[in-house]
Scaffold this motif. Structure first.
Motif, PDB file in Angstrom:
ATOM      1  N   LYS A 191       0.867  -1.299   0.143  1.00  0.00           N
ATOM      2  CA  LYS A 191       0.074   0.138  -0.063  1.00  0.00           C
ATOM      3  C   LYS A 191       0.978   1.253  -0.089  1.00  0.00           C
ATOM      4  O   LYS A 191       0.462   2.428  -0.736  1.00  0.00           O
ATOM      5  N   ALA A 208      -5.237   1.312  -4.062  1.00  0.00           N
ATOM      6  CA  ALA A 208      -4.499   1.551  -5.323  1.00  0.00           C
ATOM      7  C   ALA A 208      -5.296   2.715  -6.073  1.00  0.00           C
ATOM      8  O   ALA A 208      -4.855   3.789  -6.442  1.00  0.00           O
ATOM      9  N   THR A 232      -7.173   0.241 -11.752  1.00  0.00           N
ATOM     10  CA  THR A 232      -6.984  -1.170 -11.516  1.00  0.00           C
ATOM     11  C   THR A 232      -7.531  -2.119 -12.253  1.00  0.00           C
ATOM     12  O   THR A 232      -8.670  -2.025 -12.835  1.00  0.00           O
ATOM     13  N   ALA A 274      -2.586  -0.570 -12.795  1.00  0.00           N
ATOM     14  CA  ALA A 274      -1.754  -1.922 -12.445  1.00  0.00           C
ATOM     15  C   ALA A 274      -2.861  -3.177 -12.550  1.00  0.00           C
ATOM     16  O   ALA A 274      -3.998  -2.950 -12.066  1.00  0.00           O
ATOM     17  N   CYS A 309      -5.228   6.078  -4.818  1.00  0.00           N
ATOM     18  CA  CYS A 309      -3.962   6.591  -5.159  1.00  0.00           C
ATOM     19  C   CYS A 309      -3.813   7.145  -6.658  1.00  0.00           C
ATOM     20  O   CYS A 309      -2.788   7.748  -7.047  1.00  0.00           O
ATOM     21  N   LEU A 358       2.277   1.714  -3.559  1.00  0.00           N
ATOM     22  CA  LEU A 358       1.391   2.039  -4.521  1.00  0.00           C
ATOM     23  C   LEU A 358       0.951   3.588  -4.149  1.00  0.00           C
ATOM     24  O   LEU A 358       0.903   4.449  -5.426  1.00  0.00           O
ATOM     25  N   ILE A 384      -4.466   5.222  -9.255  1.00  0.00           N
ATOM     26  CA  ILE A 384      -3.981   4.170 -10.348  1.00  0.00           C
ATOM     27  C   ILE A 384      -5.315   3.168 -10.749  1.00  0.00           C
ATOM     28  O   ILE A 384      -6.211   2.984  -9.872  1.00  0.00           O
TER      29      ILE A 384
END
Length: 355
Positions: free
Chosen positions: A66, A101, A108, A80, A104, A69, A106
């Protein structure tokens, strides 16, 4: 057959600033990461490329992952995919990691056998996940069990889990793309049409039919001489199942590249744009060379990603790969299409200015 997600191509052209910085020889951070939360797997597929890693029961540390990430999101990682050498949902904290994630910044996704993607997990991840692709190689419990080398009852479980995801998506208005994927083998070809029907009925957006690709380190090599030249009739049959909201993505381009066994580039250029993190936390430049120290950048349990990416081990690795003949690489590797694009940018053909 429609392929709106460009699964049989690449999307590096959607990141022109990152490509421009790379062309200027600037240090860039990856756009995409493949992360293996679990080294263990509950199936033993007959075609498994990473069988040489022996399905070891190792798992990424949740707290450390975490933290990395969060760092990666700040550094510019865009996406990701949780997959790798094992089944991602064997990781006890997979749902929480994926949601974190996304927070953040990102995008997924999951490539999974979906047997462990139970409703409680789906309810946690579906809202923030871009896509989920279930590997399902067979259209009946018997054929599926033979290829996945698992309990044939898992076949029904996959459809129950993916069907639940489709129903929840419709109910909540989520945007997560849901698909299934079949590796085209002599044993799976007779099931392809039936699987297309069942995938559509289950509420999937697509069925991908992809070629096998021999990993040089794989223990199994029973399919290394497979040819796809005679599957055009199957492609035509599967095209009949295309409907609004459902498509069969027959990866004809990848199959042709497998049969030809050649590539227009002689060096790998795509390594700066992606990375692979294995279930032990090691950061690799290329998943084909797992275990080869020349492609090992570092470990997220020991250093931050920034320290790894800007470290001496990675610089040495890039110097090595800059001279390495790409003919050693795996046919249809993850970055093959990106490499073709980057090679043309660096080595444009004749009349390139006549746009």
């Amino acid at each position: 057959m429609s392929d709106k997600y460009r699964i049989d191509s690449h999307k590096l052209g959607c990141h022109p600033q990152r490509v421009a910085d790379w062309l200027k020889k600037k240090n860039i951070y990856p756009v995409y990461a493949e992360i293996s939360p679990s080294g263990a797997c509950n199936h033993r597929c007959s075609y498994c490329a990473l069988d040489f890693l022996e399905y070891k029961p190792r798992f990424l540390d949740t707290k450390i992952l975490k933290a990395r990430l969060k760092e990666l999101g700040a550094l510019g990682l865009k996406s990701a995919m949780f997959a790798g050498e094992g089944e991602p949902f064997l990781h006890p904290d997979m749902a929480g990691i994926a949601v974190h994630a996304n927070k953040c910044g990102i995008d997924t996704a999951f490539t999974t056998n979906a047997t462990l993607m139970r409703p409680a997990i789906t309810e946690k991840i579906l809202k923030t996940t871009s896509w989920i692709k279930a590997s399902i190689n067979g259209a009946s419990p018997a054929s599926y069990g033979r290829i996945h080398r698992c309990n044939p009852g898992d076949f029904s479980r996959v459809f129950e889990n993916m069907g639940y995801a489709a129903a929840l998506r419709k109910k909540k208005g989520y945007k997560c793309a849901l698909g299934m994927q079949l590796v085209l083998l002599p044993e799976t070809a007779p099931d392809a049409a039936d699987l297309a029907r069942k995938a559509q009925a289950a509420g999937m957006d697509y069925l991908v039919v992809k070629p096998y690709s021999q990993h040089p380190q794989s223990v199994t090599d029973r399919y290394k001489d497979i040819s796809y030249a005679d599957y055009e009739a199957l492609a035509a049959e599967l095209a009949k199942y295309d409907r609004p909201g459902f498509s069969v993505i027959f990866r004809r381009n990848a199959m042709q590249k497998w049969d030809e066994g050649s590539r227009p580039y002689n060096r790998c250029l795509a390594l700066p744009f992606w990375t692979y993190i294995d279930a032990g936390g090691s950061v690799w430049g290329c998943s084909m060379f797992l275990g080869n120290e020349k492609f090992l950048y570092g470990n997220i349990n020991e250093k931050t990603f920034k320290q790894i990416w800007e470290g001496e081990k990675r610089r040495r690795s890039l110097r090595y790969t800059a001279k390495m003949d790409a003919s050693r690489c795996r046919v249809n590797c993850r970055m093959d299409e990106a490499n073709r694009y980057l090679w043309e940018l660096k080595n444009p053909g004749e009349h390139a200015n006549f746009i």
